[in-house]
Design an enzyme around this catalytic site. Structure first.
Site, short mmCIF file in Angstrom:
data_model
loop_
_atom_site.label_atom_id
_atom_site.label_comp_id
_atom_site.label_asym_id
_atom_site.label_seq_id
_atom_site.Cartn_x
_atom_site.Cartn_y
_atom_site.Cartn_z
N GLY A 177 56.95 -45.10 78.13
CA GLY A 177 56.85 -46.20 79.08
C GLY A 177 58.11 -46.31 79.92
O GLY A 177 58.62 -45.33 80.45
N GLY A 178 58.61 -47.55 80.01
CA GLY A 178 59.79 -47.81 80.83
C GLY A 178 61.00 -47.01 80.42
O GLY A 178 61.90 -46.76 81.23
N GLY A 188 63.67 -18.83 107.76
CA GLY A 188 64.01 -20.21 107.45
C GLY A 188 64.86 -20.31 106.20
O GLY A 188 65.72 -21.20 106.08
N ALA A 189 64.64 -19.38 105.29
CA ALA A 189 65.42 -19.42 104.04
C ALA A 189 66.88 -19.08 104.29
O ALA A 189 67.77 -19.52 103.56
CB ALA A 189 64.80 -18.47 103.02
C1 HXC Z 1 58.55 -53.44 69.43
C2 HXC Z 1 58.07 -51.48 68.35
C3 HXC Z 1 57.60 -50.93 69.54
C4 HXC Z 1 57.67 -51.71 70.73
C5 HXC Z 1 57.40 -49.46 68.00
N1 HXC Z 1 57.91 -50.55 67.41
N2 HXC Z 1 57.19 -49.67 69.28
N3 HXC Z 1 58.54 -52.74 68.29
N4 HXC Z 1 58.14 -52.97 70.61
N5 HXC Z 1 57.34 -51.23 71.90
C6 HXC Z 1 58.30 -50.69 66.01
C7 HXC Z 1 57.17 -50.46 65.04
O1 HXC Z 1 56.49 -51.64 64.81
C8 HXC Z 1 57.93 -49.97 63.81
O2 HXC Z 1 58.51 -51.11 63.17
C9 HXC Z 1 59.09 -49.19 64.39
O3 HXC Z 1 59.24 -49.65 65.75
C10 HXC Z 1 58.85 -47.71 64.41
O4 HXC Z 1 57.61 -47.46 65.03
P1 HXC Z 1 56.54 -46.47 64.40
O5 HXC Z 1 55.31 -46.61 65.18
O6 HXC Z 1 56.48 -46.66 62.92
O7 HXC Z 1 57.25 -45.07 64.67
P2 HXC Z 1 56.59 -43.69 65.00
O8 HXC Z 1 55.41 -43.44 64.10
O9 HXC Z 1 57.69 -42.69 64.99
O10 HXC Z 1 56.02 -43.82 66.50
C11 HXC Z 1 56.88 -44.02 67.55
C12 HXC Z 1 56.09 -44.40 68.82
C13 HXC Z 1 55.20 -45.63 68.54
C14 HXC Z 1 55.19 -43.22 69.26
C15 HXC Z 1 57.09 -44.63 69.94
O11 HXC Z 1 56.00 -46.62 67.91
C16 HXC Z 1 54.62 -46.22 69.78
O12 HXC Z 1 53.68 -45.66 70.38
N6 HXC Z 1 55.15 -47.37 70.18
C17 HXC Z 1 54.65 -48.07 71.35
C18 HXC Z 1 55.10 -47.42 72.61
C19 HXC Z 1 54.80 -48.26 73.79
O13 HXC Z 1 53.62 -48.40 74.17
N7 HXC Z 1 55.83 -48.94 74.31
C20 HXC Z 1 55.69 -49.89 75.41
C21 HXC Z 1 55.65 -49.10 76.67
S1 HXC Z 1 55.40 -50.13 78.04
P3 HXC Z 1 58.80 -51.12 61.61
O14 HXC Z 1 59.22 -52.50 61.34
O15 HXC Z 1 57.53 -50.71 60.92
O16 HXC Z 1 59.92 -50.14 61.37
C22 HXC Z 1 56.88 -50.21 78.73
C23 HXC Z 1 56.86 -51.01 80.00
C24 HXC Z 1 58.17 -51.00 80.68
O17 HXC Z 1 57.83 -49.71 78.29
C25 HXC Z 1 57.96 -50.72 82.12
C26 HXC Z 1 59.23 -50.75 82.87
C27 HXC Z 1 59.08 -49.98 84.15
#
Ligand code: HXC
Length: 519
Positions: free
Chosen positions: A174-175, A409-410
């Site tokens: 994402g961001g 051109g290059a």
């Molecule tokens: C808060 C989060 C989180 C998030 C993960 N966690 N993503 N907490 N906000 N976005 C937490 C989980 O609950 C977990 O907590 C710990 O982080 C580790 O995550 P896991 O899923 O257990 O790890 P893993 O299996 O390695 O997977 C990693 C991952 C997955 C692929 C990144 O966590 C995931 O898909 N997360 C969501 C990604 C996402 O959609 N992000 C938002 C994007 S939108 P615990 O307590 O269990 O350790 C965005 C908009 C911004 O960013 C735009 C700006 C331009």
């Protein structure tokens, strides 16, 4: 309680709080991080920075919470920030802690990063970000988005002010991808990092495409196809080591010149091997990287974007102790022609060099822009224009060496005299022309060749004649487009002497707000 006791109590509390922050998400999550082949944020900083040089800032910062009510437990706010030194020079750093809420970015997490970015820009020191984050912290909603805005704004604001380098050492979703994308360099780990705007699940729902994490946004993809990654390391250590090396070519800020590197490599070292290396037949390929290695100090060339747009080679080296950026065609890839990606790669690199006072040395062996419907439709005009723009705009010393052919051109896009080169040198076997002999003969003598009873013989004769008349550097030298024709064996010295003479170059910018680079 007297003052001494009160202070002792507070000191003990401080130590306790500091310890709590230092262990991040705790032993279980740290073990998971290690099992995934990744280091923790603090371990990474120890590898990146000189021993015992790290000074932490904002240790006790806490998350803002959800709507100010529900507490979020996030030791250190999921990011370690501060400053340290790399080979004795100050750098500002942040390292996201994946063990704390997946390194997700909340408002105060972003504020910590923004704080060191401001300090780096104000004091003139590079910013190195170690990214390992699941993106916007979902619980914080718009506050997290605002946090990203604070970081992106500074990435753009401080672009060209101080070098900004991003290591991507885990997920970057994402961001999280856009801050690295706004920096000067992105380095990824080979097997443990990935970057994408939307992940495989969202893609499946939106387009029904099935794709895995690595296949979608792993280091291989970004280093060979998208061009997002400039460097790839096998693991955290390797990436961090490469960043240390990269910093050695860059000044701490745009207020300074890049550091010099002393060398025992004599400036007048002869390079007789170059004559044997580059065949005179313009169709035969050879390793351009070997030409670069022969010319530069100690044969050391730090390549950027090695796996992407391989028809152009870019990277850093030193010449007589001065750090330079090198741009070269690689005749082994797409015959060294310029296509869309190669134009983007070279243009971006030239602008990076210009921003940080690195002279640009361009080694030319190019037959033209790559012909083809796909290239035209995808915008080779727009992308090729970036190269022309970047060279013309750059005010650093610019040296061009025509190694073999330079056509059409290059010829202009690879920094000809008219496009602002300060010095253009050519080897005696170089050829500067509108096009190669075969193409020219076909255009100029088409009717005659078609009408001939023996077209092959006529064509061959016309090609020979064209070569005799145009295939050399003398016409270009006679008009001053080439300043000198130099012996390949003396080229290193020629380049260094001219580079030294250009060291005082200063150019007043045109009177305008800013130019409008074709993006
Ligand atoms: C808060 C989060 C989180 C998030 C993960 N966690 N993503 N907490 N906000 N976005 C937490 C989980 O609950 C977990 O907590 C710990 O982080 C580790 O995550 P896991 O899923 O257990 O790890 P893993 O299996 O390695 O997977 C990693 C991952 C997955 C692929 C990144 O966590 C995931 O898909 N997360 C969501 C990604 C996402 O959609 N992000 C938002 C994007 S939108 P615990 O307590 O269990 O350790 C965005 C908009 C911004 O960013 C735009 C700006 C331009």
């Amino acid at each position: 309680m007297d003052d001494t006791a009160r202070i002792e109590e507070r000191v003990a509390e401080m130590e306790e709080r500091r310890k709590r922050v230092a262990i991040g998400g705790g032993d279980v999550r740290i073990a998971k991080q290690h099992a995934a082949g990744k280091r923790t944020a603090r371990e990474r900083l120890r590898i990146l920075l000189d021993e015992d040089s790290f000074v932490e800032i904002g240790v006790f910062v806490e998350p803002i919470g959800v709507s100010g009510e529900e507490r979020i437990d996030a030791p250190g706010e999921g990011v370690v920030v501060g400053h340290g030194t790399v080979n004795g020079r100050t750098v500002y750093v942040f390292a996201q802690d994946f063990t704390v809420l997946g390194g997700s970015l909340g408002k105060m997490h972003a504020a910590k990063i923004a704080r060191i970015m401001d300090l780096a820009a104000a004091t003139g020191a590079p910013i190195v970000g170690l990214n390992d984050s699941a993106g916007a912290r979902i619980q914080e909603g718009v506050d997290a988005l605002s946090g990203y805005g604070e970081v992106f704004f500074r990435n753009a604001r401080y672009s060209g002010v101080v070098p900004q380098i991003s290591a991507v050492l885990g997920p970057c979703a994402g961001g999280a991808v856009y801050s690295p994308a706004l920096t000067d360099f992105v380095a990824m780990t080979r097997d443990t990092s990935y970057m994408f705007i939307t992940g495989p699940d969202v893609i499946r729902q939106a387009t029904r495409e099935e794709v895995g994490f690595a296949e979608l946004g792993g280091a291989k993809v970004h280093a060979t196809r998208s061009g997002v990654a400039h460097l790839v390391g096998v693991d955290d250590e390797d990436v961090l080591r490469r960043i240390r090396t990269l910093l050695g070519y860059l000044p701490s800020s745009s207020r300074e010149a890049p550091p010099r590197r002393d060398t025992h490599d004599p400036i007048d070292r002869a390079t007789p091997e170059l004559s044997g290396l580059v065949p005179t037949d313009p169709k035969r390929a050879y390793p351009m990287r070997s030409v670069i290695a022969s010319l530069v100090d100690d044969g050391r060339f730090f390549e950027i974007h090695e796996g992407w747009a391989r028809n152009v080679v870019v990277g850093f080296a030193h010449l007589g102790g001065t750090a330079v950026g090198i741009v070269a065609n690689d005749p082994r890839q797409r015959a060294g022609t310029l296509d869309i990606d190669a134009s983007d790669k070279a243009a971006r690199f030239v602008r990076t060099c210009d921003a940080f006072h690195l002279p640009v040395v361009t080694l030319v062996d190019v037959s033209g822009f790559l012909p083809g419907v796909a290239q035209e439709h995808a915008g080779i005009i727009r992308h090729g224009a970036k190269m022309l723009y970047a060279y013309a705009e750059a005010t650093v010393p610019k040296l061009t060496l025509i190694v073999r052919k330079s056509y059409g051109g290059a010829y202009l896009a690879m920094n000809s005299k008219d496009m602002g080169a300060d010095v253009v040198l050519a080897w005696p076997t170089a050829s500067v022309a509108v096009m190669g002999a075969e193409g020219a003969a076909a255009v100029l003598h088409r009717r005659e060749i078609e009408a001939a009873s023996d077209p092959d013989r006529v064509r061959a004769e016309r090609i020979r004649q064209y070569r005799e008349r145009y295939d050399d550097p003398w016409r270009a030298a006679a008009r001053g487009y080439v300043d000198d024709v130099v012996d390949p064996a003396r080229t290193r010295k020629e380049l260094i002497l001219r580079l030294r003479a250009l060291s005082g170059k200063r150019v007043e910018p045109p009177n305008r707000k800013h130019g409008n680079v074709p993006l």
